[in-house]
Scaffold this active site. Structure first.
Site, PDB file in Angstrom:
ATOM      1  CE  LYS A  51      -0.298  -0.273   5.067  1.00 46.38           C
ATOM      2  NZ  LYS A  51      -1.120  -0.779   6.190  1.00 46.38           N
ATOM      3  NE  ARG A 150      -6.471   0.011  11.281  1.00 47.00           N
ATOM      4  CZ  ARG A 150      -5.249  -0.124  10.756  1.00 47.00           C
ATOM      5  NH1 ARG A 150      -4.449   0.930  10.668  1.00 47.00           N
ATOM      6  NH2 ARG A 150      -4.823  -1.298  10.356  1.00 47.00           N
ATOM      7  CE1 TYR A 271      12.936  31.931   5.091  1.00 46.99           C
ATOM      8  CE2 TYR A 271      13.093  29.558   4.785  1.00 46.99           C
ATOM      9  CZ  TYR A 271      12.880  30.828   4.263  1.00 46.99           C
ATOM     10  OH  TYR A 271      12.613  30.986   2.933  1.00 46.99           O
ATOM     11  CG  MET A 319       9.489  23.978   0.137  1.00 42.76           C
ATOM     12  SD  MET A 319       8.543  25.013  -0.983  1.00 42.76           S
ATOM     13  CE  MET A 319       7.505  25.910   0.154  1.00 42.76           C
TER      14      MET A 319
HETATM   15  C1  LIG Z   1      -0.352  -1.739   6.893  1.00 46.30           C
HETATM   16  C2  LIG Z   1      -0.895  -3.045   7.272  1.00 46.30           C
HETATM   17  C3  LIG Z   1      -0.070  -4.183   7.323  1.00 46.30           C
HETATM   18  C4  LIG Z   1       1.425  -4.090   7.210  1.00 46.30           C
HETATM   19  O1  LIG Z   1       1.938  -3.552   8.412  1.00 46.30           O
HETATM   20  P1  LIG Z   1       3.517  -3.461   8.699  1.00 46.30           P
HETATM   21  O2  LIG Z   1       3.587  -3.029  10.108  1.00 46.30           O
HETATM   22  O3  LIG Z   1       4.023  -2.413   7.765  1.00 46.30           O
HETATM   23  O4  LIG Z   1       4.109  -4.773   8.425  1.00 46.30           O
HETATM   24  C5  LIG Z   1      -0.668  -5.424   7.532  1.00 46.30           C
HETATM   25  N1  LIG Z   1      -2.003  -5.530   7.729  1.00 46.30           N
HETATM   26  C6  LIG Z   1      -2.814  -4.457   7.730  1.00 46.30           C
HETATM   27  C7  LIG Z   1      -4.259  -4.642   7.960  1.00 46.30           C
HETATM   28  C8  LIG Z   1      -2.296  -3.178   7.519  1.00 46.30           C
HETATM   29  O5  LIG Z   1      -3.104  -2.114   7.557  1.00 46.30           O
END
Ligand SMILES: *Cc1c(COP(=O)(O)O)cnc(C)c1O
Length: 378
Positions: A51, A150, A271, A319
């Protein structure tokens, strides 16, 4: 052995000659990390979470390498990520969408051969209705909540679905849940969530189960079930903070020195004049800033490295640039155009994250779009 940061001989008009910073992503290290995790959890299977563009590293480059290493199950958060991934991952490799279907998108899951993770009674009902409309059973993943509040069905929601017929039109290919505190091995929630999950698993007999992401893998075999879902560990982040990290580093970020100057004692820098030199100093301006994900919280806190020498950030992160104190380097050893390591052998992603007051996940997923990216395969 430390390898000095250096930009390879840049040919004129090449992207390298123009780059303010170079991000090198070691795809072979990602594959090696997947193989190491797969070996650790065997005979359980190992998937991969790609992801957020494979945690900022480029899913279209990373996913095919993982597939070649033997991974056959990939997770993303959004349907759009999955559709993009399908272009580089042919079936029968499985792609799952963690957020599940938004109402009205069910047909797109089928069109692109994407598995939804059904998280709520509404998502189960929507997908099940779609199965009825098509007059056939549809494959899906179901998630139950084991104590993170969640995503996923609560236990009473699961019982109501089992009592009704919504699950009947679905072929459940995986039953998953997610741990909230797996990076704290001593946290009581781990065993508690595992027990809640075990009880739910018993209500869906025959459906393969998955509980652990990267950190959970290191809680031991009791947490592996049929499939694990690492993300962070694939990309070299330490799965258990404070413990030795057995995974291979994946990312190197080298920043370009744009300008050097010598200044007297008590010279104000950057800055807001938030810093002054302690003595006579040599300063270097480097071409990365908060717009590149070099977080502003690294102001007067972070550092660059070169050949084992720490070069502290002085003043605020701008930046597009930072100023570092390079007085610790022998005079004449650094010139405009040279490289300093921002992520590298002396400072991994987790160390930079600690300096920034955040976690490695946020550093990786913030890596800037302006970096010249180089993918290496060895
Ligand atoms: C992001 C996620 C993972 C992977 O988590 P890591 O800590 O990066 O290994 C696995 N399962 C779910 C449901 C997630 O949201």
């Amino acid at each position: 052995m430390t390898v000095m940061p250096s930009f390879p001989q840049a040919r004129e008009h090449s992207g390298l000659a123009r780059a303010g910073a170079v991000l090198t992503i070691d795809l072979a290290a990602i594959a090696a990390n997947w193989r190491a995790l797969a070996a650790r959890v065997g005979p359980s299977r190992c998937g991969a979470v790609v992801k957020a563009d494979a945690y900022g590293l480029g899913a279209e480059h990373v996913a095919p390498v993982l597939a070649a290493a033997g991974c056959d199950t990939f997770f993303v958060a959004h349907l759009d990520e999955a559709i993009a991934l399908r272009r580089v991952l042919p079936g029968p490799l499985r792609i799952a969408v963690l957020h599940g279907p938004l109402p009205g998108t069910e047909a797109e899951f089928l069109a692109h051969d994407i598995l939804p993770v059904l998280n709520s009674p509404e998502q189960v009902a929507g997908f099940s209705r779609h199965a009825a409309v098509l007059g056939r059973r549809l494959r899906a993943i179901v998630q139950t909540d084991s104590g993170m509040s969640r995503f996923g069905l609560s236990r009473p929601e699961l019982e109501r679905l089992l009592a009704g017929d919504a699950l009947q039109g679905l072929d459940l290919v995986l039953h998953m849940s997610h741990l909230a505190c797996a990076d704290e091995p001593g946290h009581g929630a781990n065993a508690a969530q595992r027990q809640v999950f075990l009880d739910a698993v018993a209500r869906l007999p025959g459906v393969p189960a998955s509980l652990s992401a990267s950190s959970g893998i290191f809680l031991g075999a009791d947490f592996h079930f049929d499939l694990v879902r690492p993300g962070a560990a694939l990309y070299g982040l330490a799965p258990q903070p404070g413990m030795a990290n057995a995974l291979r580093p994946v990312v190197r970020l080298e920043g370009r020195v744009l300008q050097l100057r010598e200044v007297p004692s008590a010279t104000a820098v950057g800055y807001g004049h938030t810093a002054r030199t302690a003595g006579k100093a040599r300063l270097a301006t480097v071409g990365v800033g908060y717009a590149d994900g070099f977080l502003r919280s690294l102001s007067n806190a972070g550092a660059a490295w070169r050949g084992g020498v720490r070069l502290p950030v002085i003043g605020r992160i701008s930046m597009d640039s930072i100023v570092i104190d390079v007085s610790a380097l022998p005079e004449g050893t650094l010139s405009p155009g040279d490289a300093v390591d921002l992520i590298g052998p002396e400072q991994d992603v987790d160390a930079l994250a600690r300096a920034a007051g955040t976690i490695g996940y946020e550093i990786l997923t913030s890596l800037g779009a302006r970096y010249l990216r180089r993918y290496v395969h060895h």
